[in-house]
Design a protein around this motif. Structure first.
Motif, PDB file in Angstrom:
ATOM      1  N   UNK A  21      41.292  40.218  29.006  1.00 51.36           N
ATOM      2  CA  UNK A  21      41.027  41.467  28.560  1.00 51.36           C
ATOM      3  C   UNK A  21      40.142  41.029  27.433  1.00 51.36           C
ATOM      4  N   UNK A  22      38.862  41.474  27.254  1.00 51.94           N
ATOM      5  CA  UNK A  22      37.827  41.121  26.400  1.00 51.94           C
ATOM      6  C   UNK A  22      37.760  42.440  25.453  1.00 51.94           C
ATOM      7  N   UNK A  23      38.163  42.104  24.198  1.00 50.69           N
ATOM      8  CA  UNK A  23      38.165  43.467  23.126  1.00 50.69           C
ATOM      9  C   UNK A  23      37.064  43.415  22.219  1.00 50.69           C
ATOM     10  N   UNK A  24      36.132  44.471  22.121  1.00 51.20           N
ATOM     11  CA  UNK A  24      35.049  44.432  21.421  1.00 51.20           C
ATOM     12  C   UNK A  24      34.883  45.391  20.283  1.00 51.20           C
ATOM     13  N   UNK A  25      36.289  46.071  19.958  1.00 51.73           N
ATOM     14  CA  UNK A  25      36.188  46.827  18.795  1.00 51.73           C
ATOM     15  C   UNK A  25      35.578  46.332  17.573  1.00 51.73           C
ATOM     16  N   UNK A  26      35.831  45.207  17.358  1.00 51.75           N
ATOM     17  CA  UNK A  26      35.311  44.577  15.859  1.00 51.75           C
ATOM     18  C   UNK A  26      33.856  44.588  15.888  1.00 51.75           C
ATOM     19  N   UNK A  27      33.012  44.794  16.876  1.00 53.25           N
ATOM     20  CA  UNK A  27      31.574  44.853  16.862  1.00 53.25           C
ATOM     21  C   UNK A  27      31.033  46.334  17.272  1.00 53.25           C
ATOM     22  N   UNK A  62      37.157  49.920  29.872  1.00 52.58           N
ATOM     23  CA  UNK A  62      37.928  51.188  29.392  1.00 52.58           C
ATOM     24  C   UNK A  62      37.924  51.334  27.971  1.00 52.58           C
ATOM     25  N   UNK A  63      37.145  52.188  27.496  1.00 52.71           N
ATOM     26  CA  UNK A  63      37.166  52.420  25.957  1.00 52.71           C
ATOM     27  C   UNK A  63      36.311  51.106  25.567  1.00 52.71           C
ATOM     28  N   UNK A  64      36.727  50.529  24.511  1.00 50.50           N
ATOM     29  CA  UNK A  64      36.033  49.068  23.972  1.00 50.50           C
ATOM     30  C   UNK A  64      36.516  47.664  24.436  1.00 50.50           C
ATOM     31  N   UNK A  65      36.767  48.049  25.514  1.00 55.41           N
ATOM     32  CA  UNK A  65      37.452  46.679  26.309  1.00 55.41           C
ATOM     33  C   UNK A  65      36.938  46.607  27.773  1.00 55.41           C
ATOM     34  N   UNK A  66      37.144  45.127  28.170  1.00 62.36           N
ATOM     35  CA  UNK A  66      36.568  44.799  29.499  1.00 62.36           C
ATOM     36  C   UNK A  66      37.442  43.988  29.815  1.00 62.36           C
TER      37      UNK A  66
END
Length: 107
Positions: A21-27, A62-66
């Motif tokens: 899971x790659x989380x991109x919420x910080x960007x 999904x949302x801010x993740x891939x």
């Protein structure tokens, strides 16, 4: 704008299917989302002579993740995985992970 996140590290066994899971919420702004995964590249470090492919067999956002699911690989090899996503605010972001393939026996 193109941004590469910090490189994650994980391990998997040859016969295991593993979801990253790659989380991109910080960007991303709170209202922005990941719209699609445009590309996934897998590059072996060439630590062993005969490398079997680490393969991607499923992906989703999904949302801010891939999320990307992987299988295969060669025991003792490391692979650099880069996940390229396109976001609703026009950003192109890259998540990276080093996967260390191991053959662990539980006794």
């Amino acid at each position: 704008m193109t941004t590469i996140l910090d490189v994650m590290r994980t391990s998997k066994q040859v016969g295991e299917k593993r979801v990253l899971t790659f989380v991109f919420s910080s960007e991303l702004a709170i209202t922005s989302t990941v719209e699609s995964i445009s590309n996934v590249t897998i590059t072996p470090f060439d630590r062993v002579t005969q490398v079997l492919a680490l393969t991607e067999d499923q992906r989703g956002v999904s949302g801010q993740t891939a999320r990307v699911r992987f299988s295969g690989g060669t025991t003792g090899e490391k692979y650099l995985v880069t996940c390229d996503v396109l976001c609703s605010d026009g950003q192109q972001l890259f998540g990276q992970c080093v996967i260390d393939v191991q053959n662990v026996t539980v006794s």
